[in-house]
Design an enzyme around this catalytic site. Sequence first.
Site, PDB file in Angstrom:
ATOM      1  CB  SER A  55      90.283  43.471  16.442  1.00 12.11           C
ATOM      2  OG  SER A  55      90.797  42.294  15.855  1.00 12.11           O
ATOM      3  CB  THR A  56      89.103  39.733  19.244  1.00 16.68           C
ATOM      4  OG1 THR A  56      90.261  39.487  18.464  1.00 16.68           O
ATOM      5  CG2 THR A  56      88.526  38.433  19.758  1.00 16.68           C
ATOM      6  CG  HIS A  81      91.186  43.821  12.652  1.00 13.57           C
ATOM      7  ND1 HIS A  81      91.943  43.745  13.811  1.00 13.57           N
ATOM      8  CD2 HIS A  81      91.581  44.960  12.028  1.00 13.57           C
ATOM      9  CE1 HIS A  81      92.750  44.792  13.880  1.00 13.57           C
ATOM     10  NE2 HIS A  81      92.548  45.549  12.810  1.00 13.57           N
ATOM     11  CG  MET A 174      94.852  39.641  20.457  1.00 13.93           C
ATOM     12  SD  MET A 174      94.793  37.877  20.003  1.00 13.93           S
ATOM     13  CE  MET A 174      93.345  37.356  20.917  1.00 13.93           C
ATOM     14  CG  ASP A 177      95.253  47.996  13.478  1.00 14.70           C
ATOM     15  OD1 ASP A 177      96.047  48.892  13.110  1.00 14.70           O
ATOM     16  OD2 ASP A 177      94.249  47.664  12.830  1.00 14.70           O
TER      17      ASP A 177
END
Length: 237
Positions: A55-56, A81, A174, A177
Site C-alpha cells: 500500500s503506502t 492499493h 498503512m 489489509d
Amino acid sequence: MAADKDQRRGPQGSPPSILELPTISVPPSHSADIVLPLHPRVPARLERVIVVGASTGGTEALKDLLLPIPAHAPPILIAQHMPELFTKSFAERLNSICKITVKEAKQGERILPGHAYVAPGHSHLLLAGSPGSYVCELSQAPPVNRHRPSVDVLFRSAANVGGRNIFGVILTGMGRDGAQGMRELHDAGAYNIAQDAASCVVFGMPKEAIALGGVNEILPLREIAARLMVLVTKFGG
C-alpha cells in the site's frame, strides 16, 4: 436582560436550537468473507507462485523488489492499493525496467513463469485453479478493509488453491489489509516474508501480519528478492 435571555432560549424557555452538522457516511469495513470463503485444500499442482501485497510506499518498494527478479522466476501476483486509472501505466513502467514481464492482470489469464500480474484498480485479484494451470480471477465484489483490490482477498485465494506452493510477501503500507490473509497463507503451509520496519515507508501492514503470527521471516526490502529465489531453489519451483 432576563427577558432578552428568555427570548434567546426559544419558546417556553427551551434551549436554543443547535446547528445540525451533515452526517458523514463511513463505508463498512468488510472482511474477505464477502468475496470468498476460506477453504484451503491440497494443491492440485506443484508450481510455485509468489503473491505480494503493498500500500503506502508500495510503488517504489515493488520496483525495488521486482528489479532483481530473474526471468525464470515463478509467477508473481500483486495487489497494490492504487486507483484504477494508474494500475495499467504502473505495470507498463515496471515492465520497461524489469527482467520479467509485468502486466495488468486480466480475467481468466493463465499465469506464467517470468511474469508478474498487477491487480487492476477496479477489481480484486484472486489466484484460481483451472485444469492444468493457475489463472487470474478478477472480482468486483465490495471493497475489503475498504480496499479494492484487497491484499487479504489475494492472500486468501492463494491459501485456498496454492497452500504450501505459495510464497507470500507483505510490503510497506498503512492499516491491516493483508494481515489476516497472510495468517491464512501460513496456516495453509505457505512461506511468508514481511518487510522490516526500517525499510518501510509505513510499517503498518507488515506489523499487523507479524502480530497475527503469519510471518516466517522479517527482512529489509533489498534482501527479499534474493531470499525468494533461494527459497524457490530450496523448495522447488
